[in-house]
Design a protein around this motif. Structure first.
Motif, PDB file in Angstrom:
ATOM      1  N   GLY A 151       0.805  -1.153  -0.066  1.00  0.00           N
ATOM      2  CA  GLY A 151       0.104   0.016  -0.091  1.00  0.00           C
ATOM      3  C   GLY A 151       0.825   1.156   0.087  1.00  0.00           C
ATOM      4  O   GLY A 151       1.632   1.427  -0.562  1.00  0.00           O
ATOM      5  N   PRO A 152       0.528   2.093   0.923  1.00  0.00           N
ATOM      6  CA  PRO A 152       1.497   3.543   0.978  1.00  0.00           C
ATOM      7  C   PRO A 152       2.994   3.106   1.614  1.00  0.00           C
ATOM      8  O   PRO A 152       3.966   4.151   1.378  1.00  0.00           O
ATOM      9  N   PHE A 153       3.023   1.974   2.182  1.00  0.00           N
ATOM     10  CA  PHE A 153       4.236   1.738   3.028  1.00  0.00           C
ATOM     11  C   PHE A 153       5.241   0.985   2.392  1.00  0.00           C
ATOM     12  O   PHE A 153       4.682   0.211   1.506  1.00  0.00           O
TER      13      PHE A 153
END
Length: 1236
Positions: A1073-1075
């Motif tokens: 995801g965003p990580f």
């Protein structure tokens, strides 16, 4: 406060009195006041007290002066810095005064103040300030050449200061060195010696640059070729700084050794002695760096250990007969004394060279074989050494050689044959055996010498020899016995001498067969009997141990030969006297009981009427709390005696007392009592009336409980004996004992010996044909909980297997009931309405019943199993797999072809069927499996590249265990497969090899040893997974059979260490995801490598270069969480195994430990992060605690600073203290770290 001030001023006034008694009492009262923790002085009182005490140091009365010095110690912590400085200034100026008495008392005062200066951080400023003051004054005092006594005192105080407060003196190290070096050339020997001691204290904590400066200075001075007296001082200094500074000398050895070697040829005995002391220090402190120089040093030691220019040994060698002390021997003794000339110092050279050899043997176990060819014969030849002290050192060195030999051979992992009986002998032991005759020949003459020290040395050495080589002394017993008897009967022998002789004799009796002593009983019994009657309890105690073994010699167990009546009477009389006595030492009481017990056990039929009296005494001792445990063990021994001792006179009372012991809390007593009761019931059932057993029966139910499995097991064994010997007594307690037994069967903790005991018990109950203990009545409570919805939910998986074993045991005892039981079990499995727990149990019971072969090849059963494989419940499928394996073990020809066919045709059930196959291969005897090996082997290799890792591991386990069936044929085929297959196949084969390494001797071992080198080449495989499983296999070998890999370590270690390094190319970033999340594919391999290293520490320490090993541990201390946890454990282990090497690397190890202990988790992290970090810190602190337990560890500036940081940081201090209180950490660490 005013009260204290008033009281103190009163005392001060009295101290000015003209009466010395007043002054003495007042000073004494002041000292008592100052020692109170509660006392607080105001500034004015502080000043007055200090001035007065300093004045009293000049008092005319010596006793008052001494008391004033004692007052200084508590005063240091009670007054402020300016007052301490005043004290120190005055003391220092007094030290250089012209009055000798004032000088002496002031230097005592200074030492007292130094010993009391605070080490904790709160008082560090005071300590540093005071040290600076003292040091600058002392440096001045040391420089005063004209007054030697001032110099000596100043050097003494400097040594004390450096030893305790070196950290506070760092800024002075350089000036101290410049001040001390010139003193090495002082014309006064005492000054030179004390300067060396002070340098020794400076070395551990000075900077590397200063250390090099000191060493360079010594080398420069030695190179000039100074006068002999100066050379002695420099060499002595070298030895001291090597002992104190340890590894630091290592880098200078290349230049130092040739110099020291050169000085051994100078004609000066003291210089030679110091040279060897320096060699010894180098060997102990820098074993690795000394490696290239070992041959040179060994040659020198061997040359100088015989250096005795004033004495001719040849005359002694001609007279080889070992006649007793006749005239010639006496003359010899006199001539010895003539030669022990006061001017002859050559013995010091011999002693130093022998101590040097001992250091070499102690530190270099890896060179053991070469020591046996070079050092061992030379040491044996020196047993004849004339100087007693030197001879003691020869014995000590040889004993070290024996201990090192034993240290190697006692480690497990010797390669054995099929039976494990004829394990291959270590080469060192073989070489030692050849020397035994010569050792005994040389020593047996010395056993009759007047010198106690020599005889004690001989006995210690022979004891070590008996422990090292089993049975080595058997053929030499006739030669050794006169020596033992001489030490026991010699009027001038001291108590210690007799105890040593008895102790050796005991070891000899234990380690050699009884028949070796039988011809010598005439000579042996009288002196031992005399020792039993000795007035000193330690001699009596040791003699009773020997007597106990002599009884075994008179008539060994299982022999019906009559023993010599005279000996029996003699020994019996003295032992009985000791047994009856009540006013003797506890140890003698216990050993007298034990000795008499052995007598009754071996020779009871020779004792006639006396026997009943002895048994009565045993009963008395049984009732006495102090001797009851020994008495219980003794009665156990007598009860099981093959000569059937008649015990009926004491039996019922003994049973009643033993029953009461079962209520006691003392576990050892409880277990011994149960063993004793078992022996009595097994061997004396006919004499036991049912009523006599009641006190025992009433106590047994409470002992059958899962809280102590071992006590339960022994209790059930006793019940089994009762069921067989007196079944009537059991009917009464079935209602109270059986519920406990069934609870145990349903316990998740039941396994091994306790389960086997229960199976035996149930079979004994069924066979006892007692009315209320029939087959069905036992079966019902076993299986009932599995049919109840409430109870089955709580049943642990282990209980299913335990109950199935019990059902099978009952069936095998009642074959008539088996068919009906099997039919009922099949119906249970088939019935769709049955509970899952009941079906699982029914399947496992079918398996266990089938394991005995009583099912045959029933098609119905096969159908039921296949049907169960299709069940939706995982538990049922696993149970079916286990049942099929067990049945196949019972009827191999019926089930194995069916099993193999199913594995081929049912890929979806393959995992379950392979589990069944594993059970078959593990449990079947090799002979019945042989005809099927080929078909199983082919099938397994068809599946060795399966995509499922779980299935592959199962295939590997089956392959490994199948190889054990016919290793000669199958192991070479496994090796072939390593070259042929894909990486996946290779990893399966390597895992299979892991399963061929079992922890007990097996026929495959010798073949494995030949092939292990090829198998370990997979550590260099290109595939990371193959390398990982190769490391796991290597770890298994190192743990279970270290002998397989010891010889390969030099080749393998470099590949092992390579796998401990972090590889950047195996670290990748994954987006979630965003990580972004970092994944390290090399972590598992590194973990496996560090696990191998940890195992090698325990099993192959002598094959490791510890410093190189520490390099990789150091890297691991900075790695991932899992690896750091492992390396902290390794570090703590290394501290206990090789403290010297750890100290050598201390400065580099402290940093990563400090980093872990001080790291904080970011605020806002998840709970798991906090827990992980806390666990890491605790683990690191355990390693720190182990380090702090090492003596001298806080001399390292970085470690001292870290220790200080722990003391001052509340968080770290609390972790450290909790570890100290009992969660691990080094033993004794508390002493080395003041937590004030």
């Amino acid at each position: 406060m005013s009260n204290v001030s008033y009281h103190i001023s009163n005392l001060l006034e009295k101290m000015t009195s003209t009466d010395k008694d007043f002054r003495f009492m007042a000073t004494n009262d002041l000292m008592l006041e100052l020692q109170k923790d509660s006392i607080k002085l105001d500034e004015d009182s502080e000043r007055k007290v200090v001035i007065m005490l300093l004045k009293l140091l000049e008092d005319k009365n010596g006793e008052v002066q001494n008391l004033a010095v004692k007052c200084l110690a508590p005063l240091v912590s009670k007054v402020k810095e300016p007052q301490v400085e005043t004290m120190v200034d005055t003391l220092c100026s007094n030290m250089v005064s012209d009055k000798e008495q004032l000088r002496d008392i002031s230097s005592m005062g200074l030492k007292t103040v130094i010993a009391e200066l605070p080490l904790s951080s709160s008082g560090l400023a005071l300590t540093v300030g005071v040290c600076k003051k003292i040091t600058s004054q002392l440096i001045g005092a040391v420089g005063r050449q004209e007054d030697v006594s001032v110099q000596l005192e100043a050097l003494d105080i400097l040594s004390d200061m450096l030893g305790r407060l070196s950290g506070a003196l760092v800024s002075f190290h350089s000036s101290l060195l410049s001040c001390l070096l010139p003193q090495l050339t002082s014309p006064r020997m005492a000054v030179r010696k004390r300067s060396i001691l002070a340098l020794g204290q400076l070395v551990p904590c000075c900077s590397p640059a200063l250390f090099s400066q000191l060493t360079e200075h010594l080398m420069t001075e030695l190179a000039v070729g100074p006068p002999t007296s100066m050379t002695r001082t420099y060499i002595q200094c070298l030895a001291t700084i090597s002992r104190q500074g340890g590894h630091r000398v290592g880098e200078h050895l290349e230049k130092l050794i040739p110099m020291v070697v050169k000085f051994t040829s100078v004609e000066d005995d003291e210089l030679k002695e110091y040279c060897f002391q320096a060699f010894e220090a180098f060997i102990r402190r820098c074993p690795k760096e000394m490696s290239p120089h070992v041959p040179t040093v060994t040659q020198l030691c061997l040359k100088f250990m015989t250096f005795d220019p004033n004495y001719n040994y040849d005359a002694e060698e001609e007279e080889e007969e070992e006649d007793s002390m006749d005239v010639e021997d006496v003359l010899d003794e006199e001539s010895d004394e003539e030669y022990s000339d006061d001017d002859d110092m050559s013995w010091k050279v011999r002693r130093a060279s022998i101590k040097c050899l001992e250091a070499l043997i102690h530190t270099r176990r890896d060179l053991l074989l070469s020591f046996y060819s070079s050092i061992c014969p030379a040491l044996i030849a020196r047993f004849k050494e004339r100087e007693e002290n030197v001879r003691a050192d020869v014995f000590a060195a040889f004993s070290t050689l024996l201990r090192q030999t034993r240290g190697g051979s006692s480690r497990h992992g010797l390669i054995g044959s099929e039976s494990g009986a004829s394990s291959e002998e270590e080469p060192a032991i073989t070489m030692l055996k050849k020397q035994v005759p010569l050792i005994v020949k040389t020593l047996h003459r010395q056993l009759k010498e007047k010198s106690f020290k020599s005889r004690q040395g001989c006995f210690c050495l022979l004891t070590e020899l008996a422990h090292t080589v089993a049975g080595a002394l058997e053929q030499h017993i006739p030669v050794l016995i006169p020596g033992i008897v001489f030490s026991l009967t010699d009027k001038s022998s001291s108590s210690t001498m007799r105890i040593d002789a008895l102790s050796f004799f005991h070891v000899l009796l234990l380690s050699q067969p009884p028949q070796a002593f039988q011809p010598h009983m005439q000579v042996l019994v009288p002196p031992v009997v005399a020792c039993v009657e000795d007035s000193f309890y330690k001699i009596t105690s040791e003699a009773l141990l020997v007597t106990q073994q002599l009884v075994r010699v008179m008539r060994p167990q299982g022999q019906s030969v009559a023993a010599d009546k005279t000996f029996v009477r003699e020994v019996f009389a003295v032992t009985l006297k000791r047994l009856k006595a009540t006013d003797i030492d506890q140890e003698v009481k216990e050993r007298a009981i034990s000795c008499m017990g052995h007598m009754v056990c071996h020779l009871g039929d020779h004792l006639g009427a006396e026997l009943q009296g002895v048994l009565k005494i045993f009963l008395e001792r049984l009732k006495n709390e102090i001797t009851r445990l020994t008495a219980v063990r003794t009665i156990t021994l007598i009860a099981a005696s093959p000569i059937k001792i008649e015990l009926s006179s004491i039996l019922s009372e003994t049973l009643s007392v033993l029953g009461s012991f079962l209520r006691k809390n003392q576990r050892a007593l409880k277990l011994s009592t149960l063993s004793c009761l078992t022996a009595l019931v097994s061997h004396h059932a006919a004499s036991i009336k049912p009523a006599a057993l009641e006190p025992v029966l009433s106590e047994l139910p409470s002992l059958v409980d899962e809280s102590d499995m071992h006590v339960s097991q022994v209790s059930i064994t006793l019940l089994t004996c009762m069921a067989r010997a007196c079944p009537s007594s059991l009917a009464k307690i079935s209602s109270s004992v059986l519920p406990g037994v069934f609870r145990l069967v349903h316990s998740p903790l039941l396994q091994g010996g306790a389960l086997a005991a229960i199976l035996d018990f149930l079979q004994a109950l069924v066979l006892s044909k007692t009315s209320n203990l029939a087959y069905s009545q036992l079966l019902k409570p076993l299986t009932e909980p599995f049919h109840s919805s409430q109870l089955s939910a709580d049943i642990h998986r282990q209980s299913y297997h335990s109950v199935a074993r019990c059902v099978a045991a009952l069936s095998s005892s009642c074959p008539k009931e088996t068919p009906a039981t099997v039919t009922r079990l099949i119906q249970e499995v088939k019935n769709p309405g049955s509970r899952e727990s009941a079906r699982v149990l029914a399947l496992l019971c079918l398996g266990e019943v089938g394991r005995s072969g009583s099912l045959g090849g029933s098609k119905e059963v096969q159908g039921v199993i296949l049907e169960a494989f299709s069940s939706t419940s995982e538990e049922v499928k696993t149970a079916a797999s286990s049942a099929l394996g067990s049945m196949a073990v019972g009827s191999l020809n019926d089930y194995l072809p069916f099993l193999l066919k199913e594995i081929c045709s049912q890929p979806r059930r393959q995992y379950l069927l392979l589990h069944s196959l594993k059970e078959v291969i593990s449990a079947c005897p090799a002979s019945s499996l042989l005809p099927h090996v080929e078909s199983i082997w082919d099938l397994l290799f068809q599946n060795c590249e399966c995509q499922e890792e779980g299935t592959r591991n199962l295939v590997a386990e089956c392959l490994g265990k199948l190889t054990l069936v016919n290793p000669a044929q199958l192991l070479p085929r496994l090796k072939q497969q390593l070259k042929a297959g894909s990486p996946v196949a290779r990893s399966t084969v390597v895992t299979a090899i892991k399963f061929t390494i079992v922890d007990h001797p097996a026929p495959i071992d010798s073949l494995l040893k030949d092939y292990m080198g090829d198998f370990l080449k997979t550590l260099q495989d290109g595939d990371i997974n193959v390398r990982r499983v190769a490391l796991v296999m290597f770890n298994s070998a190192a743990h279970n059979k270290p002998s397989l890999i010891r010889a390969l370590l030099p080749k393998v270690l470099s590949h092992l260490y390579k796998e401990t390094q972090i590889r950047k190319d195996l670290i990748r970033e994954v987006e979630m995801g965003p990580f972004k999340h970092t994944v390290d594919d090399g972590l598992d391999v590194r973990k496996a490598a560090f696990e191998c290293m940890y195992t090698l520490l325990d099993s192959c320490l002598e094959g490791l270069d510890v410093l190189q090993f520490l390099d990789h541990v150091e890297e691991g201390l900075k790695d991932h969480y899992d690896i750091r946890m492992l390396t902290f454990l390794m570090l703590a282990r290394l501290v206990s195994l090789c403290p010297a090497a750890v100290l050598q690397r201390l400065d580099r190890l402290v940093e990563p430990l400090k980093a872990t202990c001080t790291t904080k988790v970011k605020a806002g992290s998840v709970k798991q992060e906090f827990e992980k970090q806390e666990e890491l810190r605790r683990s690191a602190m355990r390693a720190v605690a182990a380090l702090l337990a090492l003596p001298e560890v806080e001399r390292s500036p970085s470690m001292a600073e870290f220790a200080n940081q722990i003391r001052t940081n509340a968080d770290m201090a609390s972790i450290y203290q909790s570890i100290q209180r009992g969660e691990g950490g080094g033993v004794g660490a508390t002493e080395s770290m003041d937590m004030s």
